[in-house]
Design an enzyme around this catalytic site. Structure first.
Site, PDB file in Angstrom:
ATOM      1  N   SER A 119       0.835  -1.197   0.000  1.00  0.00           N
ATOM      2  CA  SER A 119       0.000   0.000   0.000  1.00  0.00           C
ATOM      3  C   SER A 119       0.867   1.243   0.000  1.00  0.00           C
ATOM      4  CB  SER A 119      -0.893   0.003   1.250  1.00  0.00           C
ATOM      5  OG  SER A 119      -1.523   1.257   1.451  1.00  0.00           O
ATOM      6  N   TYR A 151      -2.898  -1.561   9.981  1.00  0.00           N
ATOM      7  CA  TYR A 151      -2.918  -1.914   8.569  1.00  0.00           C
ATOM      8  C   TYR A 151      -1.638  -1.463   7.863  1.00  0.00           C
ATOM      9  CZ  TYR A 151      -4.160  -1.762   3.640  1.00  0.00           C
ATOM     10  OH  TYR A 151      -4.153  -1.915   2.274  1.00  0.00           O
TER      11      TYR A 151
END
Length: 284
Positions: free
Chosen positions: A176, A189
């Site tokens: 990400s 996350y």
């Protein structure tokens, strides 16, 4: 340029959430005719039922691959993705269960090889996320669940796949933009995405002598079930409007990075990361 479609407020009380409940529906559809870039190949896609995983499955099938779609429990989304793969000319195998359980990851890969006779491409993509702005109140249960889904499953699937991957095979980890810039409201996350990035880079070096390429894709905001499943409705409204394009990516726009890295187009890429993030400049 047309005004980007604004995402309306919405929320789902589940993680992973369901694509069939999203408004508007994410766009997974490949944009160009297939030319056989993955003809005869077999891909295992974790988290393949929806979002980026669905778009990758559709694109890989259009390019000639058969696809194993591993997913947690989203049966309706998975069945729809199987239909999409078959419509694109590929065969699809649905495998339900928790890949953070090592024995299930091993069984999932075994089913794939027994069904299709080989394994050429591993896409480590399954993940979960929650908003966790205050690290002091982040529960152990949620932290472990995030780590299990986003890190342990990647290790277990890779361990299970490696005996079947031959020279020329490809492993691609989803990471990400948050692995590079951090995110103060997605602490757990973002940490797991940093781990999946480091895993890809380390494996690239470790497996180079075996002719197996390992790379990563680091999306920015993408309209997937992650968003209504992890964010309050008021935060979902207008999601992605802060990118240079004034909108989030659609899954099909991210899937093309996976195709490049999985096919011979990316034959000189290993240990690298592609960044379909809407214009955020990061240190790659």
């Amino acid at each position: 340029m047309a005004e980007p479609e604004k995402i309306p407020a919405q929320h789902q009380d589940s993680m992973p959430a369901d694509e069939y409940k999203m408004d508007p529906a994410p766009d997974y559809t490949p944009r160009h005719p297939g030319v056989g870039k993955l003809k005869g190949k077999v891909a295992f896609i974790s988290g393949g039922d929806s979002g980026i995983g669905r778009a990758v499955a559709a694109l890989f099938a259009r390019e000639g691959a058969n696809v194993a779609i591993a997913y947690l429990e989203e049966d309706e989304d998975a069945a729809r993705t199987k239909e999409i793969v078959e419509r694109e000319g590929g065969e699809a195998l649905l495998i339900r269960g928790d890949l953070a359980v090592k024995s299930h990851a091993e069984d999932a890969v075994r089913q794939t090889v027994e069904t299709f006779g080989r394994l050429d491409i591993l896409i480590n993509n399954c993940a979960q996320q929650w908003v966790d702005e205050d690290i002091e109140t982040l529960s152990e249960e949620r932290l472990r669940r995030t780590m299990d889904s986003n890190v342990m499953a990647y290790f277990f699937c890779t361990q299970a796949a490696l005996p079947h991957l031959k020279e020329g095979a490809s492993i691609i980890n989803t990471t990400s933009v948050n692995a590079f810039k951090g995110n103060d409201s997605l602490i757990a996350y973002s940490t797991t995405r940093g781990a999946s990035l480091a895993l890809a880079r380390s494996l690239a070096s470790n497996l180079s002598d075996r002719g197996i390429r390992v790379n990563a894709v680091a999306p920015g905001p993408v309209w997937t079930p992650f968003i209504p499943g992890s964010m309050p409705a008021e935060q979902v409204e207008g999601f992605g409007s802060g990118t240079k394009f004034g909108r989030p990516a659609q899954p099909w726009e991210v899937a093309t990075s996976y195709l490049f890295l999985a096919s011979s187009d990316g034959s000189f890429f290993t240990g690298q990361t592609l960044h379909p993030n809407g214009g955020t400049i990061v240190n790659a």
